[in-house]
Design a protein around this motif. Sequence first.
Motif, PDB file in Angstrom:
ATOM      1  N   ASN A 165      44.925  28.006  84.996  1.00  0.00           N
ATOM      2  CA  ASN A 165      44.620  29.412  84.768  1.00  0.00           C
ATOM      3  C   ASN A 165      45.899  30.256  84.862  1.00  0.00           C
ATOM      4  O   ASN A 165      46.709  30.069  85.761  1.00  0.00           O
ATOM      5  N   GLY A 166      46.044  31.179  83.914  1.00  0.00           N
ATOM      6  CA  GLY A 166      47.233  32.025  83.891  1.00  0.00           C
ATOM      7  C   GLY A 166      48.389  31.438  83.120  1.00  0.00           C
ATOM      8  O   GLY A 166      49.443  32.058  83.001  1.00  0.00           O
ATOM      9  N   SER A 167      48.213  30.236  82.579  1.00  0.00           N
ATOM     10  CA  SER A 167      49.311  29.562  81.886  1.00  0.00           C
ATOM     11  C   SER A 167      49.616  30.228  80.547  1.00  0.00           C
ATOM     12  O   SER A 167      48.782  30.918  79.967  1.00  0.00           O
ATOM     13  N   TRP A 168      50.829  29.968  80.064  1.00  0.00           N
ATOM     14  CA  TRP A 168      51.225  30.385  78.717  1.00  0.00           C
ATOM     15  C   TRP A 168      52.004  29.241  78.098  1.00  0.00           C
ATOM     16  O   TRP A 168      53.096  28.890  78.558  1.00  0.00           O
ATOM     17  N   SER A 177      44.895  26.696  73.012  1.00  0.00           N
ATOM     18  CA  SER A 177      43.646  26.247  73.639  1.00  0.00           C
ATOM     19  C   SER A 177      43.860  25.841  75.090  1.00  0.00           C
ATOM     20  O   SER A 177      42.917  25.849  75.886  1.00  0.00           O
ATOM     21  N   ALA A 178      45.096  25.480  75.431  1.00  0.00           N
ATOM     22  CA  ALA A 178      45.430  25.122  76.814  1.00  0.00           C
ATOM     23  C   ALA A 178      46.045  26.298  77.560  1.00  0.00           C
ATOM     24  O   ALA A 178      46.659  26.119  78.605  1.00  0.00           O
ATOM     25  N   GLN A 179      45.855  27.477  77.041  1.00  0.00           N
ATOM     26  CA  GLN A 179      46.482  28.685  77.572  1.00  0.00           C
ATOM     27  C   GLN A 179      45.409  29.651  78.068  1.00  0.00           C
ATOM     28  O   GLN A 179      44.733  30.286  77.273  1.00  0.00           O
ATOM     29  N   TYR A 180      45.270  29.742  79.371  1.00  0.00           N
ATOM     30  CA  TYR A 180      44.209  30.574  79.946  1.00  0.00           C
ATOM     31  C   TYR A 180      44.819  31.874  80.448  1.00  0.00           C
ATOM     32  O   TYR A 180      44.982  32.097  81.632  1.00  0.00           O
ATOM     33  N   HIS A 181      45.140  32.725  79.482  1.00  0.00           N
ATOM     34  CA  HIS A 181      45.876  33.919  79.847  1.00  0.00           C
ATOM     35  C   HIS A 181      45.579  35.067  78.886  1.00  0.00           C
ATOM     36  O   HIS A 181      44.998  36.065  79.273  1.00  0.00           O
ATOM     37  N   HIS A 195      40.053  22.047  79.559  1.00  0.00           N
ATOM     38  CA  HIS A 195      39.567  22.366  80.906  1.00  0.00           C
ATOM     39  C   HIS A 195      40.628  23.150  81.680  1.00  0.00           C
ATOM     40  O   HIS A 195      41.822  23.040  81.394  1.00  0.00           O
ATOM     41  N   MET A 196      40.174  23.908  82.685  1.00  0.00           N
ATOM     42  CA  MET A 196      41.072  24.803  83.418  1.00  0.00           C
ATOM     43  C   MET A 196      41.009  24.555  84.918  1.00  0.00           C
ATOM     44  O   MET A 196      39.937  24.492  85.509  1.00  0.00           O
ATOM     45  N   GLY A 430      45.966  42.929  82.316  1.00  0.00           N
ATOM     46  CA  GLY A 430      45.062  42.910  83.457  1.00  0.00           C
ATOM     47  C   GLY A 430      44.935  41.568  84.144  1.00  0.00           C
ATOM     48  O   GLY A 430      44.579  41.492  85.318  1.00  0.00           O
ATOM     49  N   SER A 431      45.232  40.478  83.416  1.00  0.00           N
ATOM     50  CA  SER A 431      45.070  39.152  84.015  1.00  0.00           C
ATOM     51  C   SER A 431      46.152  38.832  85.030  1.00  0.00           C
ATOM     52  O   SER A 431      46.026  37.882  85.792  1.00  0.00           O
ATOM     53  N   PHE A 432      47.231  39.602  85.057  1.00  0.00           N
ATOM     54  CA  PHE A 432      48.266  39.305  86.058  1.00  0.00           C
ATOM     55  C   PHE A 432      48.816  40.544  86.739  1.00  0.00           C
ATOM     56  O   PHE A 432      49.702  40.454  87.571  1.00  0.00           O
ATOM     57  N   GLY A 433      48.297  41.728  86.404  1.00  0.00           N
ATOM     58  CA  GLY A 433      48.658  42.920  87.153  1.00  0.00           C
ATOM     59  C   GLY A 433      50.101  43.337  86.962  1.00  0.00           C
ATOM     60  O   GLY A 433      50.851  42.782  86.158  1.00  0.00           O
TER      61      GLY A 433
END
Length: 470
Positions: A165-168, A177-181, A195-196, A430-433
């Motif tokens: 989670n939070g990756s780029w 698809s492997a980027q939860y950001h 998956h995350m 918003g995902s990382f402030g």
Amino acid sequence: MAPGIVEHEPIVNGSDSSPRESEAESRPKLYANVDQDQLQKKTSQFLFNYGTKFIPDIVCGAKGLYVYTAKGHKVLDWTSGQMSCLLGHGHPEIVKTITDHAANLDHLFSGMVSPPVVSLGERLCSLLPDGLDKAFFLSTGGESNEAAIKLAKVYTGKFEIVAVNGSWHGVTAQALSAQYHYGRKGQGPLMPGMHMLPAPNAYRSIFRKPDGSYDWETELDYGWSLIDQASCGSLAAVIVECIQSSAGIHVLPTGYLKALKKHCERRGMLLIVDEAQTGVGRCGDTMAIIHEGVTPDILTLSKTLGNGLPLSAVVTSTEIEKVCVERDYCFYTTHVNDPLPAAVGNKVLEIVVRDNLVEHSRSMGKILHEGLRRLQSRYGCIGDVRGRGLMAGVEIVTDRETKAPGIELASSIAERAYELGVWANLSSHGSFGGVFRIAPPITVTEEQIQEGLGVLEQAFASSPGSIPLY
């Protein structure tokens, strides 16, 4: 200035008489006479917004550690461009390498091999642990991660990919698809089987030991328990950054990468480490994996390797190459193993080793982090300072107790810092402030670090809401 500033000695004295005035003659002249207002209008008229808000100024020059705007503003570049100009802008040896190869050996048929590509492969692999023995070279970080994920799928014969989670990792199909950001919306289904894991956010994670310290082991095990339940039994690989940059400069806890590799081995998965930003000395080690004492199955590099030119690398083992060749692995692109960018990458590695820039990055990083922690002791809006080497994150909050994100406050401080002469990229999504991502070129001097710290001191002192503690 905020009330009370005179009671504290600033981190650096005399910032108003810094080199930005005396060095006016050194400014690049290439676009010295452009009309900024006219270019801004044409920007709105002709340039597509690809997911970012353009800063108002038109940048017309970049030299060393500074960028110059059309209106004559000189700004200390504390993000190395897009975290890429490892040796600074316009490094003379890089300029010569580009010039020589543009004139004599620029681009070839993708099946041809040239001396700079062979030299880069040899030099890069010699700097890496055994097991990272074979390399090929592409253009962008997203492209290298796309190639690495495909490599893992072909080698294992499986298709599920785990990321954090939070990756780029990029904006191509598998990397995104492997980027939860950010950037996942608006295009329908992404790749199946993704998956995350929870983000290893030591500052904000809810996983805590009785003494309040971060319990990353329980968090990691919990994440894997969810993945095991969701998996269809085809887990191929994990892809991870040693320091999550876009997520807000979150350093993997000590032992995390080793534990992650053990999880991979138990499930017959490969470990892919993405060192787009951490590689080539940025964090005080040649590569961040060396600091962690872990050899991944596949390593990807980009950004820092090309010093701002589009160059990336995929490095893996002889065994993985052998199996993938037998299974017809293909990642044949127009610019694979191009000689000109490879020559630049080879020169970057040569300079980093020759000039002891890894050690320099480590020692300058200590000065940077000490200065940022000193700012934290003076301004209550700084909730956390983190990072390693010349890669630092400064998280802005409106309340240290609740850790409420201070996104608007961070934006006002960032604008003020830019006005005063420092560009420190602000993560404002918003995902990382509100987190400042600081990553100056590793050629930075102590004087330039102190100059930047002094400007930040002024920016915090003159921004309402920064919560002075004196």
